[in-house]
Design a protein around this motif. Structure first.
Motif, short mmCIF file in Angstrom:
data_model
loop_
_atom_site.label_atom_id
_atom_site.label_comp_id
_atom_site.label_asym_id
_atom_site.label_seq_id
_atom_site.Cartn_x
_atom_site.Cartn_y
_atom_site.Cartn_z
N PHE A 1 0.91 -1.05 -0.19
CA PHE A 1 0.02 -0.42 -0.21
C PHE A 1 1.04 1.14 -0.22
O PHE A 1 2.26 1.06 0.01
CB PHE A 1 -0.94 -0.03 1.20
N VAL A 2 0.03 1.85 -0.59
CA VAL A 2 0.94 3.84 -0.44
C VAL A 2 0.50 4.46 0.70
O VAL A 2 -0.55 4.84 1.67
CB VAL A 2 0.62 4.75 -1.42
N ARG A 3 1.95 5.09 1.74
CA ARG A 3 1.53 5.09 2.88
C ARG A 3 0.48 5.87 3.32
O ARG A 3 -0.18 6.54 4.19
CB ARG A 3 2.95 5.42 4.14
N PRO B 1 3.89 -0.98 -3.39
CA PRO B 1 2.23 -1.70 -4.15
C PRO B 1 3.09 -2.86 -5.16
O PRO B 1 4.21 -2.40 -5.47
CB PRO B 1 1.62 -0.17 -4.86
N GLY B 2 2.37 -3.57 -4.36
CA GLY B 2 3.14 -5.16 -5.38
C GLY B 2 4.22 -5.95 -5.25
O GLY B 2 4.15 -6.51 -5.40
N ALA B 3 4.35 -4.80 -4.19
CA ALA B 3 6.08 -5.96 -3.54
C ALA B 3 5.83 -6.05 -1.81
O ALA B 3 6.88 -6.67 -1.36
CB ALA B 3 6.74 -5.09 -3.84
N GLY B 4 4.82 -5.58 -1.10
CA GLY B 4 4.79 -6.85 0.20
C GLY B 4 4.74 -5.26 1.30
O GLY B 4 5.45 -3.76 0.68
N THR B 5 4.74 -5.42 3.03
CA THR B 5 4.73 -4.65 3.36
C THR B 5 5.78 -5.25 4.70
O THR B 5 6.15 -6.72 4.84
CB THR B 5 4.00 -4.22 4.10
N SER B 6 7.05 -4.44 5.49
CA SER B 6 7.64 -4.42 6.38
C SER B 6 7.50 -3.89 7.36
O SER B 6 7.43 -2.28 7.25
CB SER B 6 9.17 -4.54 5.80
#
Length: 712
Positions: free
Chosen positions: A649-651, A680-685
């Motif tokens: 997502f976009v913060r 977006p499209g690459a996951g979240t950490s």
């Protein structure tokens, strides 16, 4: 909360038991220290349990001795709780005037001959009587009995006093002749002294006491002593003129009965002239003066100066006696010494007051061999092998020493605190024999009574500052320990409450969702199949109920960490994550880096909550197929990372609905920092970093504030 109450109850009970043991130990020690029977330790030169009030007290030859009659003197010991007892001692008077004897049932003692509350029985030389009376910061004589043959100085008498109830009886026996006298008094219950200490007392004369023995007394002991003797119940009325004359006759008779040796009066010189006389002649010279010190050397003073007599004959002298000294004068730097001297006692007298001077004046030598009084600050206190006491003192830049030779009182130095300002009375001596060239002069003390504390040490002294700092550190550590314990108790209570809520949700909300879902499925089965619109609505309702049930299960799992206080953080997160993804396509990988150790409970709770929230967001919103949880233990910090391979997502475009604000607040509450990265499209950490104390200090809250900008 039950455990907290048990701990508090245990602490209170332990404190009470410990306090009781301490009080019992103190009481037992006091009983052993001051119990009856009691016998003095004069034979071994020890008087640590005795307390002096004026006088020059010392121990020699197995006896306690007072060589001064300055304002009278008292030497006290025993317990204020002693009640019915008898005390006896051998008493010798050192002068032809005054009295000496025993004090019993004494309390509230102060300096001054009658400054106490209690009773006294003593031998009086002038009228040759055994007297008994009551002291109450004043003297009230009840009875006196004439001793057959009178009371003679330098002769031993055995004195015994029995106190039982409100009756006090005393007897005196002359061991040489067997002659005796008895005196007794009785007071009413409202005014008599029932308990108190014992003591030795002399007035206007010196005295010697030995074989002081105290034992419990019964009524039979009192009857055996008093017998049919008339007991006085009231104070004596003032003496009549005839009684005074009779007493004077007895005193004069005792003086006239002494054998006298005809002696031609010697021509005496003022002591000030001895320095000149030492240069002009070597024949014997006579001086007259008052004794200002009897031990370790004899010092005599008149109005013009002082002189030392190191090898005087063994005349029984005390401070204040008027003497005549004849000997060869030897000149010193500042004063004179008389050698090969003979000393003749002229009459018993009282000590003259000291000369009040400054330390600088004493250092000039002008007051050598004089009885002086000065004030100075105490530096050190040293006790030598021969039981002498050496005090190092100073005033401004001038230093000197005060010496008390071989006194039994040396061990009672608790009031001599370094840095205190003392008033010192004694004989000023500039002889190298005493100074050892270490100071310009020394002061020879007569007793511990010559030292008076004027002021205590300043509070900013090194010792006090160390004590204050140590106390602050100790109480700070104690407060910190209790704070940590209280925090642990509070967090455990919170965890217990959360677990209770989890059980409540499981038994109510989750079961209700399950029941609603069952009812909806039952309705759908009974409805005709041609009602497609209603079937669609029931399907939507069933899905909503299933989603609500799943959310309830997640909430229950979040509230119930499965014993976080007893297992490690990573296994707890793995257990919760597996429960969230059970039956779904998502896999959870858990990994630890570095050596793990115990984490403070508050930190572990925060990491667990934030980690569960991050995992829940990945399961609900990220459409991920893999979730990774990594805990990296470093030297002084722990980094927890939760990452997924979801849609990202976009913060800036995401509201705080994901609980990001709550996660941030939780981490900051323990001084940590959180960094959320998403493409977006690459996951979240999600990465959380907190500082940890070292393993051996794991109970202390040493969290370091992280820089969030540095982590991002």
């Amino acid at each position: 909360m039950t455990r907290i109450r048990r701990i508090r109850r245990w602490i209170i009970l332990s404190s009470a038991v410990l306090g009781g043991l301490v009080m019992l130990s103190i009481a037992l020690w006091q009983a052993l220290r001051t119990g009856l029977p009691y016998h003095d330790s004069f034979s071994v030169g020890r008087t640590t349990e005795w307390e002096s009030y004026d006088g020059t007290w010392s121990v020699a030859g197995g006896a306690a001795r007072n060589d001064s009659d300055d304002r009278g003197a008292k030497f006290m010991t025993g317990s204020p709780n002693w009640r019915d007892y008898s005390v006896e001692a051998d008493v010798e008077l050192l002068g032809h005037s005054g009295d000496a004897g025993l004090v019993i049932r004494a309390t509230d003692e102060e300096q001054g001959i009658d400054s106490y509350r209690g009773y006294y029985a003593g031998l009086r030389v002038p009228d040759g009587t055994l007297t008994i009376g009551r002291a109450n910061y004043g003297w009230a004589e009840y009875q006196n009995s004439v001793m057959p043959g009178g009371i003679k100085p330098f002769r031993w008498y055995h004195v015994k006093v029995v106190a039982y109830g409100c009756t006090v009886a005393a007897s005196a026996v002359n061991p040489d002749t067997g002659e005796s006298a008895i005196a007794a008094l009785e007071e009413d219950l409202n005014s008599c002294s029932r308990t108190g200490r014992i003591g030795l007392r002399s007035f206007m004369t010196g005295g010697v006491w030995k074989n002081v023995h105290v034992v419990p007394a019964a009524e039979a002991d009192l009857l055996q002593m008093a017998g049919t003797h008339d007991i006085s119940h009231s104070r004596l009325v003032p003496l009549t003129l005839q009684q005074v004359l009779d007493g004077c006759k007895r005193a004069l008779k005792s003086q006239l009965d002494r054998p006298s040796v005809p002696r031609v009066p010697a021509h005496t010189e003022p002591i000030r002239n001895l320095l000149v006389a030492a240069e002009m002649k070597t024949s014997p010279t006579s001086i007259r003066g008052a004794v200002i010190l009897a031990k370790p050397a004899l010092y005599v003073e008149d109005s013009t100066g002082g002189v030392s007599i190191p090898q005087a004959n063994d005349a029984p002298l005390k401070v204040g006696d008027e003497v005549e000294v004849t000997g060869i004068v030897k000149q010193n730097e500042f004063s004179a010494t008389m050698v090969n001297a003979t000393v003749r006692l002229l009459w018993a007298g009282t000590a003259s007051p000291p000369l009040a001077i400054t330390v600088s004046q004493a250092a000039t030598g002008a007051f050598d061999a004089r009885f002086v009084e000065l004030e100075a600050f105490l530096d050190t206190v040293e006790e030598t092998v021969d039981k002498s006491l050496i005090l190092s003192l100073h005033d401004r830049e001038q230093r000197f020493r005060a010496i008390l030779k071989g006194s039994s009182e040396n061990q009672r130095t608790s009031s001599l605190t370094e840095g205190s300002r003392l008033r010192v009375r004694g004989v000023c001596v500039a002889s190298p024999e005493y100074t050892n060239h270490l100071s310009p002069f020394v002061v020879l003390l007569r007793s511990m009574g010559d030292l008076q504390r004027v002021a205590g040490p300043p509070w900013w002294s090194k010792r006090n500052i160390i004590a204050i700092v140590s106390g602050i550190v100790f109480f700070s550590l104690l407060a910190c320990m209790f704070y940590i314990r209280a925090e642990q108790w509070r967090l455990r209570a919170i965890l217990q409450e959360r677990q209770r809520l989890a059980h409540e949700l499981h038994d109510t909300l989750a079961q209700s969702f399950a029941g609603i879902g069952f009812q909806l499925r039952a309705i759908a089965k009974r409805m005709p199949r041609d009602l497609h619109a209603l079937h669609e609505q029931l399907e939507v309702a069933s899905q909503l109920v299933a989603q609500g049930h799943q959310e309830a299960r997640r909430s229950i799992s979040t509230l119930r960490p499965g014993g976080l206080d007893s297992i490690e953080l990573l296994p707890a997160l793995a257990h919760t994550a597996q429960a969230m993804v059970a039956g779904g396509p998502v896999t959870v990988d858990v990994m630890a880096k570095g050596s793990s150790w115990q984490i403070p409970l508050k930190v572990a709770d925060v990491l667990y909550r934030v980690g569960v929230e991050a995992i829940a967001n990945a399961v609900r919103h990220a459409q991920a197929t893999r979730i990774g949880v990594v805990a990296e233990y470093k030297a002084q910090e722990l980094i927890l990372t939760v990452e997924d391979n979801g849609i990202g997502f976009v913060r800036e475009e995401v509201s705080e609905g994901f609980g990001l604000l709550g996660m941030t607040k939780r981490v900051e509450s323990v001084g940590g920092a959180i960094c959320i990265k998403s493409v977006p499209g690459a996951g979240t950490s999600v990465q959380i970093a907190v500082s940890l104390p070292r393993p051996f200090m794991s109970g202390w809250p040493s969290y370091r504030k992280y820089d969030r900008a540095a982590m991002s």
